[in-house]
Design an enzyme around this catalytic site. Structure first.
Site, short mmCIF file in Angstrom:
data_model
loop_
_atom_site.label_atom_id
_atom_site.label_comp_id
_atom_site.label_asym_id
_atom_site.label_seq_id
_atom_site.Cartn_x
_atom_site.Cartn_y
_atom_site.Cartn_z
N ILE A 38 0.84 -1.19 0.00
CA ILE A 38 0.00 0.00 0.00
C ILE A 38 0.88 1.25 0.00
O ILE A 38 0.43 2.32 -0.36
CB ILE A 38 -0.98 0.04 1.20
CG1 ILE A 38 -0.23 0.11 2.54
CG2 ILE A 38 -1.96 -1.11 1.16
CD1 ILE A 38 -1.10 0.55 3.71
N ASP A 39 2.16 1.11 0.41
CA ASP A 39 3.04 2.28 0.54
C ASP A 39 3.52 2.84 -0.80
O ASP A 39 3.99 3.97 -0.86
CB ASP A 39 4.28 1.92 1.38
CG ASP A 39 3.92 1.38 2.76
OD1 ASP A 39 2.80 1.63 3.22
OD2 ASP A 39 4.77 0.70 3.36
O1 F6P Z 1 4.08 -1.63 4.58
C1 F6P Z 1 2.72 -1.57 4.80
C2 F6P Z 1 2.41 -1.02 6.17
O2 F6P Z 1 1.01 -0.98 6.32
C3 F6P Z 1 3.05 0.34 6.48
O3 F6P Z 1 2.37 1.42 5.89
C4 F6P Z 1 3.04 0.33 7.98
O4 F6P Z 1 4.03 1.17 8.53
C5 F6P Z 1 3.32 -1.10 8.30
O5 F6P Z 1 2.93 -1.87 7.17
C6 F6P Z 1 2.59 -1.60 9.51
O6 F6P Z 1 2.91 -2.94 9.69
P1 F6P Z 1 2.24 -3.86 10.79
O7 F6P Z 1 0.82 -4.09 10.39
O8 F6P Z 1 3.04 -5.12 10.72
O9 F6P Z 1 2.36 -3.13 12.08
#
Ligand code: F6P
Length: 342
Positions: free
Chosen positions: A126-127
């Site tokens: 999504i990033d």
């Molecule tokens: O890389 C996708 C993402 O949703 C980032 O935007 C976010 O910082 C991270 O993953 C959060 O990861 P998790 O759900 O493992 O805390």
């Protein structure tokens, strides 16, 4: 040929669409057999699999998440991990892997390919921070969810003359904040690529109130103040790829704005809502095409490659082009949005 499929990293709308396309074309056009590996690189590492064929991919196109499960397992952090993966692939008769993931999952794929594993990559996140591709799937869905939230928040901001701060994901790239902020008519967008000056932000807030409207600020979870320091960290723990968990800047910013301007300010943290649920049409289209081209690459023996969107064309590029360096927001593109600030 027997092909393994895995999904790693944060779940993302469109993962199932890729799996479906890979399997449907692989079975129909090439007569391949498939093995689903469970939970990212944990699957090949521990030899945990699930059945994967046409019946398993029926009806999954609109479903969010991943039918294969996911994890942030890094086999390079496990003693003997690479040898274990190679052994498990050989024992299961798996000739090639399709790895669907972001920077970390495809970073592992890049290194494994160098060590002799036949792997093709599909970029998801999504990033939208993977290089070499115009877009990753999942990004469009996240932006649409954030935009809808901003649209809805305008009414409360106006009715209550409040500052509303919307914290979005994106890690160290500001793509979600910038695109959703522009699409949702935000009055300030703060991204990690451009450290912000809190006084300038407060001046924009005051300016917005002077025009008898209430400000909406969109802040990326990885945004940082110019004076340095940390406004974001919620946990010092690192995952297996060395990432700390981001989050918390929305609340910090709202209270700072309230203290400095005297205006009521509240934060809304969108969190995992941004990557949950059904993918948009664009993400289904992109994920499906990535899947179709990935299985063609497997058939052609073109390993060590990653699918990439170039305009409307799907290209094959070396994995390292996608994973070597993050794709960050171009300062000129950010500057375009500044005309709407304040
Ligand atoms: O890389 C996708 C993402 O949703 C980032 O935007 C976010 O910082 C991270 O993953 C959060 O990861 P998790 O759900 O493992 O805390």
């Amino acid at each position: 040929m027997r092909v393994g499929v895995l999904t790693g990293g944060g779940d993302c709308p469109g993962l199932n669409a890729v799996i479906r396309a890979v399997v449907r074309k692989g079975v129909k056009e090439y007569g391949f057999e498939f093995v689903g590996f469970r939970d990212g690189w944990k699957g090949p590492l521990e030899g945990t699999t699930s059945e994967l064929g046409i019946p398993q991919v029926r009806g999954i196109l609109p479903r969010g998440g991943t039918i294969l499960g996911s994890s942030r397992t890094n086999p390079f952090k496990v003693e003997g991990g690479v040898e274990q993966i190679k052994k498990n692939l050989a024992d299961l008769g798996v000739d090639a892997l399709v790895a669907i993931g972001g920077e970390d999952t495809l970073g592992v794929a890049t290194k494994l390919h160098d060590l002799g594993v036949n792997v093709v990559g599909v970029p998801k996140t999504i990033d939208n921070d993977l290089n070499a591709t115009d877009f990753t799937f999942g990004f469009d869905t996240a932006v649409n969810i954030a935009m809808e939230a901003i649209d809805r928040l305008h009414t409360t901001a106006e009715s209550h003359h409040r500052v509303l701060v919307v914290e979005v994901m994106g890690r160290h790239a500001g793509w979600i904040a910038l695109h959703a902020g522009l699409a949702g008519g935000a009055n300030v967008v703060l991204i990690p690529e451009k450290p912000f000056d809190i006084e300038a932000v407060c001046a924009l807030v005051e300016q917005r109130f002077e025009s008898h409207y209430a400000p909406i600020l969109v802040v990326s979870e990885g945004a940082v103040p110019v004076e340095g320091g940390d406004m974001t960290l919620v946990s010092g723990e690192q995952d297996a790829f060395g990432h700390v968990r981001l989050g918390g800047i929305g609340d910090r910013l709202a209270s700072e704005i309230e203290q400095r301007t005297g205006k009521e300010a509240r934060a809304v943290v969108l969190g995992h809502v941004q990557r949950g649920g059904t993918p948009t049409a664009f993400d289904r289209w992109l994920a499906t095409r990535f899947g179709l081209h990935a299985i063609d690459a497997v058939h052609d023996g073109d390993f060590g490659t990653m699918m990439a969107l170039r305009g409307t064309h799907i290209a094959r590029v070396p994995l390292i082009e996608g994973t070597g360096e993050l794709k960050l927001v171009d300062p000129e593109e950010y500057a375009e949005a500044e005309v709407f600030f304040g």
